[in-house]
Design an enzyme around this catalytic site. Structure first.
Site, mmCIF file in Angstrom:
data_model
loop_
_atom_site.group_PDB
_atom_site.id
_atom_site.type_symbol
_atom_site.label_atom_id
_atom_site.label_comp_id
_atom_site.label_asym_id
_atom_site.label_seq_id
_atom_site.Cartn_x
_atom_site.Cartn_y
_atom_site.Cartn_z
ATOM 1 N N GLU A 184 38.198 67.454 78.159
ATOM 2 C CA GLU A 184 37.788 66.728 79.137
ATOM 3 C C GLU A 184 38.573 64.818 78.774
ATOM 4 O O GLU A 184 38.806 64.510 80.002
ATOM 5 C CB GLU A 184 36.758 66.587 79.684
ATOM 6 N N TRP A 228 31.204 62.011 76.687
ATOM 7 C CA TRP A 228 29.662 62.037 77.256
ATOM 8 C C TRP A 228 28.680 60.936 76.689
ATOM 9 O O TRP A 228 27.340 61.019 77.405
ATOM 10 C CB TRP A 228 28.782 63.348 76.697
ATOM 11 N N LYS A 236 17.503 66.727 92.529
ATOM 12 C CA LYS A 236 17.300 68.152 91.033
ATOM 13 C C LYS A 236 16.341 68.758 92.071
ATOM 14 O O LYS A 236 16.052 69.545 91.466
ATOM 15 C CB LYS A 236 17.655 67.563 90.268
ATOM 16 N N LYS A 263 36.084 70.745 84.522
ATOM 17 C CA LYS A 263 35.999 69.453 85.140
ATOM 18 C C LYS A 263 36.626 68.996 85.945
ATOM 19 O O LYS A 263 37.774 69.331 86.226
ATOM 20 C CB LYS A 263 36.627 68.326 83.726
ATOM 21 N N GLY A 305 22.875 77.467 70.656
ATOM 22 C CA GLY A 305 21.983 76.230 70.023
ATOM 23 C C GLY A 305 21.056 76.226 70.127
ATOM 24 O O GLY A 305 20.127 76.333 69.756
ATOM 25 N N ARG A 365 16.069 60.902 90.172
ATOM 26 C CA ARG A 365 16.381 62.620 90.738
ATOM 27 C C ARG A 365 16.167 63.652 91.701
ATOM 28 O O ARG A 365 15.519 64.466 91.582
ATOM 29 C CB ARG A 365 15.916 63.210 89.088
ATOM 30 N N HIS A 419 25.029 78.967 83.500
ATOM 31 C CA HIS A 419 24.951 78.873 84.341
ATOM 32 C C HIS A 419 24.241 78.896 85.123
ATOM 33 O O HIS A 419 24.481 78.716 86.441
ATOM 34 C CB HIS A 419 26.753 77.889 84.774
#
Length: 759
Positions: free
Chosen positions: A609, A565, A19, A116, A436, A16, A698
């Site tokens: 999705e 997922w 990232k 998506k 959450g 990664r 986001h």
């Protein structure tokens, strides 16, 4: 001689690296030059990994999203970024996330809408078009990457999104018809292709996955018009379709004036012989023989049975490739030293999939004997998986067979339940909550890592997580939220956390794939029948509830999202695996209720999705997906309030199915679309309660009180105020407390203002 090529390679790096470089740049901890240098290193590594291929993709690498890259290549930027200070990269990240590295908290713009990519868990930035949209070529990104690849000795094949799919992915902002822009768009594509040819590109891969969806006559005509225009350009075009079958578009795809056609033979195996027969004799056929979206080894011997006659017929017109870009699978299985040996032998990540392609190609070109050892080893792995007792659990299969309609029914209709829940919960008008999760701080991550490495005890880890939970509860009480959450400090990921506690799952250590931007996920591997050995969340939620007198939501991930997922087993229908998950999560719901938790959120972020790409096939999926949710949720009393959450989804066309889920409250992501997703409620009377997201998590941007009030006022024009909740778009784990706290303060203040207006 069959050739071998690839449609795209994972861009994030084996560990990664991209990232971490992106996030360092956004935080001002590194420069633009450093980010671009790291990106160049990753591209070179990727090309080296693919060096044995006959053609290697170039332009598949992106600093955020390939659709956004195409928008910049076409000079197609939202007007709100015009005239802003900074580099092109600054504007690129402003469109992607609302802010770049040098922008302050108040110097930001509205980020592009995200949704998506077809039926995958990858998100793209939606191009925004109006009748006045214009296009101007900016080919520097592609040309510079092509030059890099050529300097590295790579036989490069530039990859671009085709003009019709680009418009198909776009969204009109003024009610115009985006297809009317095609005449403006095609000259820019022609110019781009000529420049690529002049730079030495013999082949260009032009992706048109819209061909596997349902297209009306106008879209079909657009494809014919586009490629009759582009056939005059110099490079040879390989038109690539993937993610589904061509069906009624098969003849159209075969006859478009391009030099080659790529088809997905994993999802469209039944069409391959027909494509071979219908494809004109001067065209190349690229067969996507290896699954680019899942991690199971290919049965190479079985593949050769149907590939061999095709190779004999097509000769050097046959190319082999993965079904789609390998963007959707992890980079390298060789990094997975901790994986169970048996299960590891059943898997193939991106590098291993390229090796499988090489074996297939050698077998076709040199004879099976040339790769006899590889074929024997592959056959042993396939048989090991097929015959493993670890995969098959008779008790789980029997439980699924014994499912009855009663399992999916609530005791009373929504109206009666709602009255009892209002009496029991005593919530105000416009109740506030979050979805959450709260920020996953460095301290949380360090503690989790230390616990996994057995550097701290269970007691030490539990105490630290409880401290984090208490911090989240106290912060929510200070903010004045009405329904609290425990913050999910103990959870690494909303799917992985549950999969780790379910029989039938295993986990990789480095199996990361990109979801969007710098957001990477490590999908669990669903290899066998699913069961729940013990409670998964009850102790944490009970502890959180003990800290406050306010209602505490129990937080679960729903069966459809866990399925969609995960890397899912391919040896039984997905519906069967989903029902197994539904029974397991149902047990958790009932245990939470028994522990005194009266609000339970069952996230189905990925419901939409999983839809087939053709609407004519939707109902079959929706039937078992909704049934699975209802089995999970509906074993509780009327007083227990069931919530569900859905991530970025154009769900207006499945609103009846969502209503049939019969959740008491649904929360959805709407802030980036300016509540556009709520337009459906002007025609469809949604019966239950809804929380339209008002805070785009986001983006680092912090919404104002006025913005939130405006959004909720729009929502109240469509849904009665007494059935509206105020909440963020999604969970807050990827944000920082210094962003979250003021945003939630504004959200609570907005709810207060809305209540005052209502009085």
């Amino acid at each position: 001689m069959a050739l071998v090529h690839n449609l795209g390679f994972p861009r994030i790096g084996a560990k990664r690296e991209l990232k971490f470089a992106q996030e360092a740049f956004w935080k001002g901890q590194s420069s633009e030059a450093e980010l671009l240098a790291l990106a160049k290193e990753l591209r070179a590594t990727n090309w080296q990994t693919q060096s044995a291929l006959d053609l290697v993709p170039v332009g598949d690498f992106s600093l955020y999203d390939q659709v956004l890259d195409m928008s910049f290549t076409l000079g197609h930027l939202p007007s709100r970024v015009e005239g802003l200070e900074g580099s092109e990269l600054d504007n690129y990240f402003r469109v992607a996330r609302g802010r770049s590295a040098n922008d302050s908290g108040c110097n930001c713009i509205h980020a592009g809408e995200m949704t998506k990519w077809f039926d995958t868990n990858y998100h793209y930035i939606v191009p925004e078009v109006t009748a006045e949209t214009t296009f101007t070529l900016n080919a520097e990104r592609l040309l510079s990457q092509l030059a890099e690849a050529q300097a590295a000795g790579v036989h490069a094949k530039p990859v671009i999104i085709g003009p019709v799919t680009y418009l198909w992915l776009s969204k009109e902002k003024d009610g115009s018809n985006r297809l009317d822009l095609l005449p403006k768009l095609l000259p820019v594509y022609s110019e781009l292709l000529e420049k690529l040819a002049a730079a030495g590109a013999e082949w260009v891969q032009i992706d048109e996955p819209a061909l596997v969806t349902e297209l009306d006559a106008d879209w079909k005509h657009a494809l014919e018009s586009a490629y009759h225009t582009l056939k005059a350009t110099q490079p040879k075009l390989l038109l690539a379709t993937y993610f589904g079958t061509l069906q009624d578009h098969l003849q159209l795809a075969c006859n478009l004036p391009v030099a080659g056609l790529h088809v997905d033979a994993v999802r469209g195996r039944q069409e391959i012989e027909k494509v071979v027969d219908w494809l004109p004799s001067h065209k190349v056929l690229s067969v996507g023989a290896i699954d680019g979206r899942n991690i199971w080894k290919t049965d190479l011997n079985a593949a050769l049975e149907w590939l061999t006659p095709i190779a004999e017929k097509l000769g050097d017109r046959l190319w082999l490739a993965p079904s789609c870009s390998l963007l959707h699978v992890p980079v390298d299985l060789d990094s997975e030293a901790r994986l169970d040996d048996d299960i590891r032998s059943w898997l193939a990540f991106a590098k291993q999939k390229l090796a499988e392609l090489t074996v297939l190609t050698r077998a076709l070109n040199e004879g099976y004997a040339a790769v006899a050892d590889e074929l024997a080893a592959n056959q042993a792995a396939i048989e090991s998986r097929n015959n493993s007792e670890r995969v098959h659990n008779p008790a789980v299969k029997a439980a699924v067979k014994n499912i009855t309609a009663e399992l999916g029914q609530r005791k009373s209709p929504y109206g009666e339940r709602a009255d009892r829940q209002r009496t029991h919960l005593k919530l105000p008008l416009y109740p506030t909550t979050t979805i959450g999760s709260f920020p996953q701080t460095p301290d949380i991550r360090k503690a989790r890592l230390a616990f996994k490495k057995q550097e701290i005890s269970v007691d030490h880890y539990t105490a630290q997580m409880k401290a984090e939970i208490e911090h989240a509860v106290r912060e929510q009480e200070k903010l004045g939220l009405d329904v609290l959450v425990h913050g999910e400090a103990e959870r690494n990921d909303m799917v992985e956390y549950f999969g780790e506690q379910l029989e039938g799952y295993v986990f990789s250590q480095f199996g990361w794939v990109q979801s969007y931007g710098s957001r990477c996920v490590k999908p669990p591997i669903l290899f066998g029948d699913i069961s729940r050995p013990k409670a998964m969340t009850v102790d944490w939620i009970k502890y959180a509830q003990s800290l406050t007198d306010k209602p505490m939501k129990g937080m679960l991930t729903g069966p459809v999202t866990i399925l969609n997922w995960s890397f899912v087993r391919d040896d039984q229908p997905r519906s069967e695996s989903c029902l197994q998950l539904a029974l397991a999560v149902r047990q958790e719901v009932q245990d939470l209720e028994a522990a005194g938790v009266n609000i339970i959120q069952i996230d189905e972020a990925a419901l939409r999705e999983g839809l087939p790409l053709r609407q004519s096939e939707w109902q079959g999926y929706l039937d078992w997906a909704v049934e699975s949710f209802r089995i999970t949720a509906n074993g509780v009393s009327d007083e227990t309030q069931i919530h569900t959450h859905m991530c970025y989804s154009e769900f207006n066309d499945i609103i009846e199915a969502i209503a049939h889920m019969d959740a008491d409250v649904i929360t959805i992501e709407t802030s980036r679309s300016d509540m556009e997703l709520l337009d459906v409620f002007e025609e469809f009377e949604y019966p239950n309660e809804i929380g339209p997201g008002v805070y785009d998590i986001h983006s680092p941007n912090i919404p104002t009180v006025e913005q939130i009030v405006k959004l909720m006022t729009k929502a109240a024009e469509r849904i009665p105020a007494e059935r509206l909740w105020v909440n963020p778009d999604c969970g807050l784990k990827t944000r920082q407390w210094q962003e979250v706290t003021p945003a939630l303060e504004h959200m609570v203040a907005a709810a207060t203002a809305l209540r005052e207006q209502a009085n």
